[in-house]
Structures are given as C-alpha cells and as structure tokens.
Scaffold this active site. Sequence first.
Site, short mmCIF file in Angstrom:
data_model
loop_
_atom_site.label_atom_id
_atom_site.label_comp_id
_atom_site.label_asym_id
_atom_site.label_seq_id
_atom_site.Cartn_x
_atom_site.Cartn_y
_atom_site.Cartn_z
N HIS A 52 0.81 -1.22 0.00
CA HIS A 52 0.00 0.00 0.00
C HIS A 52 0.84 1.27 0.00
CE1 HIS A 52 -3.78 -2.12 0.70
NE2 HIS A 52 -3.18 -2.82 1.65
N ALA A 145 -8.66 -2.90 8.65
CA ALA A 145 -8.21 -1.51 8.58
C ALA A 145 -8.53 -0.89 7.23
CB ALA A 145 -6.72 -1.44 8.86
N ARG A 228 -15.58 -26.71 14.09
CA ARG A 228 -16.96 -26.76 13.59
C ARG A 228 -17.36 -25.34 13.21
NH1 ARG A 228 -17.62 -29.93 18.15
NH2 ARG A 228 -18.56 -28.18 19.27
N ASP A 248 5.64 -10.50 9.31
CA ASP A 248 6.27 -9.55 10.23
C ASP A 248 6.38 -10.11 11.63
OD1 ASP A 248 3.59 -9.48 10.91
OD2 ASP A 248 3.39 -7.30 10.77
N ILE A 250 4.03 -10.42 13.64
CA ILE A 250 3.00 -9.75 14.43
C ILE A 250 1.61 -10.19 13.99
CG2 ILE A 250 1.97 -7.51 15.02
CD1 ILE A 250 4.81 -6.32 14.62
N ASP A 272 2.30 -6.28 3.11
CA ASP A 272 1.12 -5.47 3.39
C ASP A 272 1.57 -4.11 3.90
OD1 ASP A 272 -1.55 -4.77 3.54
OD2 ASP A 272 -1.99 -5.95 5.32
N ALA A 306 -3.14 -2.17 11.28
CA ALA A 306 -3.48 -1.47 10.04
C ALA A 306 -2.36 -1.67 9.04
CB ALA A 306 -3.69 0.02 10.32
N GLY A 307 -2.35 -2.83 8.38
CA GLY A 307 -1.22 -3.13 7.51
C GLY A 307 0.04 -3.25 8.35
#
Length: 381
Positions: A52, A145, A228, A248, A250, A272, A306-307
């Site tokens: 991005h 995000a 399930r 990352d 994370i 990302d 957020a990314g």
Amino acid sequence: MRATETLGRWLRSDGWFDGVCLHDRMVSGFRPDAAGAKGPLFIPAPLDLHVHGGGGADVMQGDEALRTVLHTHARHGTAGLLATSVTAPLEAIDDFLASVARVAKQLELSTRDSQAGDESLTLSGARLLGVHLEGPFISPDKLGAQPNFPAPLDLAKLETWFKTGLVKVITYAPELDPGTQVPGLCQRYGVRAQIGHTLCSWAQAAQAMAAGAGVTHLYNAMSPVLHRGGGAAVAALAYATHAEVITDGIHVDKAAFDAARRSIDGLYSITDATAAAGMPDGEYQLGSLTISKTGHRVELPDGTLAGSCLTQQRSVQVLRGWGLSWAEIAGLSSTVPAQWLQRTDYGLIAPEAHASWLEINNDEPDALWLNGIRHTLETLP
C-alpha cells in the site's frame, strides 16, 4: 549495458552453484569456479504482491507518491511489487488506476532510454508489476483496517478495470458472489482472484478456491479456523493452492505460519506495507485513514492492526529467526509469487531471467541487484 561477470554462490532451480554468473540486464549463463563458494550468496530477488505504501507515501496519493513507494521498497530489498489499493469510492479507484498507468508508461520510457546507452537513467526503484485491487467488493462487517467504502459486487465495473491490463490480483469476499462469477471473469483477463476481508463459510471459501481463487493475508480479516463452523481460514488450510501471509511476526504467529507452510504448497510472503514502511515512528495515511507506527506495529487509533511497516529486510530477519533456510526464504519471497503472477522472468536465477538478486553476506541481506546493477540496502530504521 556491458556484459558483467559476478562471482558467488547462486541459488538456481537445481540447487546451489559455485561460480560466475554472466549477465548484463538479463542472465546469459554461468561458469563454474570453486572460488564462488567463498563469495556472497545470491537468491532470486524478492517480489511483493501486496504493498500500500512506503517512505511516507501511499500508492493512492498520486504519481509522485507511487514513485516514492517504488524507490523506498527497492532500497529495502524488493525488486518488483504490485501497487495495492484500499477500499475506496469507485471513482477514486479509477483515479488510482490512471495514476499507475501514467507512472508505468514513464518508467517504460526511462527503461528504454537506459537500454539505449544512457545508464544515468537506470532505475533504482522496484519494478511496477501491476495492481492489486484490495476491494471494494469486500464484507462491510470484516473491513479490518480498510476505509469504510465497501460496495456490492459490480461485475461490469470490475471488467472495466480488468480491461486496463493493469490489474493482476483482486481481493474480494466470496459471499458477495453467490454465483462464483469472479474467478471466471479473472481467468478471462489473466487476473488472480483472492478471497479476503470476508465472513464467508468454509464451504463458500472452498467453492471459490475450487474455481481458482487464492487467499489474501491468510488468517487476517477473515472468518477463522474452527473445528466446527469454520470459515475462510480453515478452508484455506484444507483446500488452498496459493495464499499470501504477512511475515512480520506480528500478524501471524510462528505456529500458524508453520501450519500454513505444511498445508499450502503455494504459500508466499507479503509485507502489506503502508506509508509507514521505511519510516520512523509517527502518524501516516492509509487511504483515508490515519495510522500510527510504533516500533514494528502499525495501528488505527482503536488499536486495530493497520497493515504493516514491514520491508523485505525485516521479513528476512523474521524468517531466519524462525529457522528457515535461504532456499525456503527464496521460495516464499520470490519463486512462488512469480509463479502466481505467471512471470518467468523473475523468481529464479537462470538464463533469460532478469539479473535481479538479493545478495547475502554474513547471513544478512546486503544488497539488491536490479537488472544487473548492485544497490546497497539501507539500514533498517
């Protein structure tokens, strides 16, 4: 560009080769030389199919911002990337595609000039491989995000975007496509469909995968792994042939990453990355949203991830820390994404492929070679 001979250990499709690679912008051949065993390691240069932003810029902010993103990620080890949109009004996506088209044309003209002999114009930015449209046809209840602009599936608009020839990947929610029409439309235009930002059932996900869809940032922003009533994530582990995963350390824990590696042959790493990649702590933009970078985390004001601020250098550090070999890292970061994009000029070190490699010294990425020219990597912030 004059022919060059570069000595080292080369990761080829048949294993490690000690010797000289003969190349200009493209690889022409190899010559064995035992001295190569003491030289640097060379693996295929990383590709990133989900970016991005970077260097403080977001790819949807216009031409100059997109060029900043390309240069930032090259300085941190990425040879080629897909400029990735966020969910936005349809006219904003139109503008984004127009910007990508202009920049791609400018880069093509600059490359022609440098090939004609003016090496001062040689690009040091990552190759713009096309566009990844992340939305807008995603679940309004699983935005993660993403800005709050989800839209009902519009196949006519999607086809209009595909006709530009720029779009290589589209992320969509399969529950918006009950007739499973998106994968077929993608196949007509050579685009890869990927499911993501979805609350679909495992059966809906499996149907999309059977029609050829891959998976966007596995585990994140999707219905979960449950024994399930599971959703997209459990279907991916059971049925996906290809999936991207954010490496990352994370977004995905090592155990979940290991489970994905055992289950999905076509697993590949992505960053990302947002505008915060390659930048100090602070506030940045992700589409219309304000995000905050602290250390290796990027979050919305409410704490939602957020990314990322991930670069290839950092991704390699995480993967090495998880015990992966250089060959395994090359597969995740280069070979598999190149295959997913159906590119034969990247993802391998072989004649007729680009002379683009990641150079490893003392078990750390040290330089990125782009079209036969060496660029020392920047120090991680």
